[in-house]
Design a protein around this motif. Structure first.
Motif, PDB file in Angstrom:
ATOM      1  N   PHE A  73      44.227  51.200  34.720  1.00 29.77           N
ATOM      2  CA  PHE A  73      43.687  49.848  34.707  1.00 29.77           C
ATOM      3  C   PHE A  73      44.219  49.049  35.909  1.00 29.77           C
ATOM      4  CE2 PHE A  73      42.922  45.531  33.668  1.00 29.77           C
ATOM      5  CZ  PHE A  73      41.961  45.471  32.678  1.00 29.77           C
ATOM      6  N   SER A  74      45.534  49.082  36.110  1.00 29.87           N
ATOM      7  CA  SER A  74      46.128  48.316  37.214  1.00 29.87           C
ATOM      8  C   SER A  74      45.680  48.862  38.568  1.00 29.87           C
ATOM      9  CB  SER A  74      47.656  48.335  37.103  1.00 29.87           C
ATOM     10  OG  SER A  74      48.159  49.662  37.166  1.00 29.87           O
ATOM     11  N   ALA A  75      45.534  50.192  38.690  1.00 31.44           N
ATOM     12  CA  ALA A  75      45.085  50.782  39.952  1.00 31.44           C
ATOM     13  C   ALA A  75      43.659  50.344  40.276  1.00 31.44           C
ATOM     14  CB  ALA A  75      45.170  52.307  39.883  1.00 31.44           C
ATOM     15  N   MET A  76      42.772  50.354  39.277  1.00 33.75           N
ATOM     16  CA  MET A  76      41.398  49.915  39.515  1.00 33.75           C
ATOM     17  C   MET A  76      41.347  48.410  39.794  1.00 33.75           C
ATOM     18  SD  MET A  76      39.091  52.144  36.815  1.00 33.75           S
ATOM     19  CE  MET A  76      40.098  51.716  35.380  1.00 33.75           C
ATOM     20  N   PHE A  82      40.792  42.365  41.721  1.00 31.67           N
ATOM     21  CA  PHE A  82      40.311  41.637  40.558  1.00 31.67           C
ATOM     22  C   PHE A  82      40.842  40.204  40.516  1.00 31.67           C
ATOM     23  CE2 PHE A  82      40.646  40.377  36.060  1.00 31.67           C
ATOM     24  CZ  PHE A  82      39.304  40.471  35.704  1.00 31.67           C
ATOM     25  N   ARG A  83      42.074  39.997  40.987  1.00 33.01           N
ATOM     26  CA  ARG A  83      42.666  38.649  40.919  1.00 33.01           C
ATOM     27  C   ARG A  83      41.864  37.629  41.729  1.00 33.01           C
ATOM     28  NH1 ARG A  83      48.965  40.523  41.733  1.00 33.01           N
ATOM     29  NH2 ARG A  83      49.435  40.967  39.521  1.00 33.01           N
ATOM     30  N   HIS A  84      41.189  38.094  42.785  1.00 29.55           N
ATOM     31  CA  HIS A  84      40.409  37.183  43.617  1.00 29.55           C
ATOM     32  C   HIS A  84      39.059  36.847  43.003  1.00 29.55           C
ATOM     33  CE1 HIS A  84      43.197  37.486  47.047  1.00 29.55           C
ATOM     34  NE2 HIS A  84      43.320  38.763  46.715  1.00 29.55           N
ATOM     35  N   ARG A  85      38.718  37.507  41.889  1.00 29.02           N
ATOM     36  CA  ARG A  85      37.437  37.263  41.233  1.00 29.02           C
ATOM     37  C   ARG A  85      37.542  36.253  40.092  1.00 29.02           C
ATOM     38  NH1 ARG A  85      33.831  41.510  42.532  1.00 29.02           N
ATOM     39  NH2 ARG A  85      34.836  43.207  43.671  1.00 29.02           N
ATOM     40  N   MET A  86      38.769  35.723  39.842  1.00 28.73           N
ATOM     41  CA  MET A  86      38.964  34.845  38.696  1.00 28.73           C
ATOM     42  C   MET A  86      38.296  33.491  38.888  1.00 28.73           C
ATOM     43  SD  MET A  86      40.489  36.692  36.557  1.00 28.73           S
ATOM     44  CE  MET A  86      40.890  35.457  35.340  1.00 28.73           C
ATOM     45  N   ALA A  87      37.878  33.146  40.092  1.00 30.45           N
ATOM     46  CA  ALA A  87      37.214  31.861  40.313  1.00 30.45           C
ATOM     47  C   ALA A  87      35.839  31.823  39.658  1.00 30.45           C
ATOM     48  CB  ALA A  87      37.092  31.588  41.811  1.00 30.45           C
ATOM     49  N   ALA A  97      35.748  43.840  31.677  1.00 28.56           N
ATOM     50  CA  ALA A  97      35.270  44.735  30.618  1.00 28.56           C
ATOM     51  C   ALA A  97      35.048  46.139  31.167  1.00 28.56           C
ATOM     52  CB  ALA A  97      33.981  44.188  30.015  1.00 28.56           C
ATOM     53  N   ALA A  98      34.516  46.245  32.378  1.00 27.71           N
ATOM     54  CA  ALA A  98      34.313  47.561  32.988  1.00 27.71           C
ATOM     55  C   ALA A  98      35.649  48.252  33.249  1.00 27.71           C
ATOM     56  CB  ALA A  98      33.517  47.413  34.288  1.00 27.71           C
ATOM     57  N   LEU A  99      36.626  47.496  33.738  1.00 28.76           N
ATOM     58  CA  LEU A  99      37.947  48.086  33.973  1.00 28.76           C
ATOM     59  C   LEU A  99      38.557  48.575  32.671  1.00 28.76           C
ATOM     60  CD1 LEU A  99      39.513  45.527  36.527  1.00 28.76           C
ATOM     61  CD2 LEU A  99      38.436  47.723  37.017  1.00 28.76           C
ATOM     62  N   CYS A 106      39.785  56.910  30.639  1.00 27.76           N
ATOM     63  CA  CYS A 106      40.803  57.705  31.321  1.00 27.76           C
ATOM     64  C   CYS A 106      41.848  58.197  30.333  1.00 27.76           C
ATOM     65  CB  CYS A 106      41.443  56.877  32.431  1.00 27.76           C
ATOM     66  SG  CYS A 106      42.709  57.750  33.374  1.00 27.76           S
ATOM     67  N   GLU A 107      42.286  57.302  29.420  1.00 28.58           N
ATOM     68  CA  GLU A 107      43.272  57.735  28.421  1.00 28.58           C
ATOM     69  C   GLU A 107      42.688  58.817  27.512  1.00 28.58           C
ATOM     70  OE1 GLU A 107      45.838  56.002  24.624  1.00 28.58           O
ATOM     71  OE2 GLU A 107      44.802  54.589  25.972  1.00 28.58           O
ATOM     72  N   LEU A 108      41.452  58.637  27.085  1.00 37.16           N
ATOM     73  CA  LEU A 108      40.832  59.658  26.232  1.00 37.16           C
ATOM     74  C   LEU A 108      40.681  60.980  26.983  1.00 37.16           C
ATOM     75  CD1 LEU A 108      38.051  57.537  24.475  1.00 37.16           C
ATOM     76  CD2 LEU A 108      40.095  58.546  23.415  1.00 37.16           C
TER      77      LEU A 108
END
Length: 418
Positions: A73-76, A82-87, A97-99, A106-108
């Motif tokens: 999750f953190s790598a994607m 992603f932080r720049h998309r919070m605006a 949701a996609a991440l 990935c875990e499964l």
């Protein structure tokens, strides 16, 4: 929750991790993901050791795929910035949701690769998307509520600061009129004083009324200054400056004051200070008077654009401060007269000459400090005045303005009683 009857679980811990990933911007996403995955696996292994349901090795193999969720999750999130998309909250919710969905996949996949019985189906995909959408938009909502509250608190603080500045500005606007009145009155007093001085030098008859009028003007100016000082003290919130001030800060005060003077005069002048002196003094008013006079003269000499530099250094037992400007210089015929009372080359807009006692006053102040003021260089593009003051005199204590004012009032009251 274990939606697939396997060690794979869905919890609110993932939502908390998601919120931390977007909130703690000072930490890289991979650091947050790796540390969270390690803590989650360790905590679950610790709980299994308390219940004794499985051995430590079995517990580690069972729960270590959960670390894959947080790390992936953190790598994607780092890859898509992603932080720049919070605006844009809606877009951020969809991307989040996609991440979440792909991190769960990935875990499964890791669990399937490690031999856990699991069958992918359409129902599995729907459940994963459902949890991903719920958690993502829940996190985005909480984050935006926090941001909205923070922005509102900042807006309220700025509103209060703006109201305070408006009150200060209105107070300063009022004081400006008194300053303009006092400036005009002081200019008139200076002319009258010099005219009185000239008549006395020439031994001409002087009406006593002239001295009385001058004293009345001085008294009126003093009252205006007291009122302005009280008003400014109330606006600024402090009464007086006390203690020693570094020479560098003293020169910076002179530069800041004359930057405003140059801007008000419509001139573009670059001010600078050159000096590394570890010396402090409380001889503020004499030094400010001399330096302000020299620098303001430099500002007036420069026509449109130029530079003024203050050089400070220690030479033996003296402090040397040189004021250098890029003005047109002083005419050779005028150099011998610049320190004489009444000599001037400056005229105001109405053609009235200046009183010509500024440099004389500055020289006299330098001499009262045990030093001297001189012109060391004057040519087109470079004029240098040098102020030299003994450092021993600068280290002597002097009373503050408030103390001198109270002492004078006490003396007057004592004289009145006598």
């Amino acid at each position: 929750m274990n939606p697939f009857d396997s060690p794979f679980r869905v919890s609110l811990g993932s939502a908390v991790f998601f919120l931390g990933l977007v909130a703690f911007t000072s930490l890289p996403p991979l650091v947050i993901g790796a540390s969270t995955g390690a803590v989650v696996v360790g905590f679950r292994v610790f709980l299994d050791s308390l219940t004794g349901e499985m051995s430590a090795s079995e517990s580690v193999l069972t729960h270590i795929p959960a670390a894959g969720y947080y790390i992936s999750f953190s790598a994607m999130a780092a890859a898509v910035r992603f932080r720049h998309r919070m605006a844009a909250p809606i877009r951020a919710g969809v991307v989040g949701a996609a991440l979440d969905f792909f991190a769960n996949a990935c875990e499964l996949g890791i669990r399937y690769w490690m031999g856990e019985p699991f069958a992918f189906s359409g129902q599995t995909v729907i459940v994963l998307w459902l949890f991903a959408i719920l958690r993502s938009f829940c996190v985005i909502g909480v984050y935006n509520m926090w941001v909205t509250k923070h922005v509102r608190s900042l807006a309220e603080a700025r509103k209060q600061e703006l109201e305070r500045l408006i009150m200060v500005s209105s107070g300063l606007y009022e004081e400006m009129f008194y300053l303009q009145k006092s400036m005009a009155l002081m200019e008139d007093m200076t002319r009258q004083s010099y005219d009185l001085y000239s008549r006395l030098i020439e031994r001409k008859h002087v009406e006593p009324r002239v001295a009385l009028e001058l004293a009345e003007h001085i008294h009126e100016t003093k009252k205006d200054m007291q009122r302005i000082f009280a008003g400014l003290s109330k606006l600024i919130g402090r009464q007086s400056v006390r203690g020693r001030v570094p020479i560098a800060e003293l020169c910076a005060m002179v530069i800041r004051a004359n930057e405003k003077y140059a801007s008000l005069s419509g001139k573009t002048i670059a001010f600078s200070y050159n000096g590394h002196i570890d010396l402090m003094t409380d001889q503020l008013y004499p030094l400010l008077s001399v330096l302000n006079n020299l620098v303001s003269n430099a500002v007036e000499a420069i026509e449109k654009m130029g530079a003024v530099t203050l050089h400070a250094r220690l030479h033996g037992s003296e402090l040397i401060i040189e004021v250098e400007d890029t003005g047109p210089g002083i005419a050779a015929d005028d150099i011998a007269w610049i320190f004489q009372p009444g000599f001037t080359t400056k005229y105001d807009r109405r053609g009235n000459p200046s009183t010509g006692i500024g440099l004389t006053h500055a020289r006299d102040i330098a001499q009262t400090l045990g030093g001297h003021l001189q012109l060391v260089k004057s040519e087109p593009g470079q004029t240098v005045f040098r102020l030299a003051v003994p450092t021993a005199r600068l280290l002597q204590d002097t009373p503050s303005a408030a103390e001198m004012f109270s002492d004078r009032n006490a003396d007057r009251q004592g004289n009145a009683v006598i």
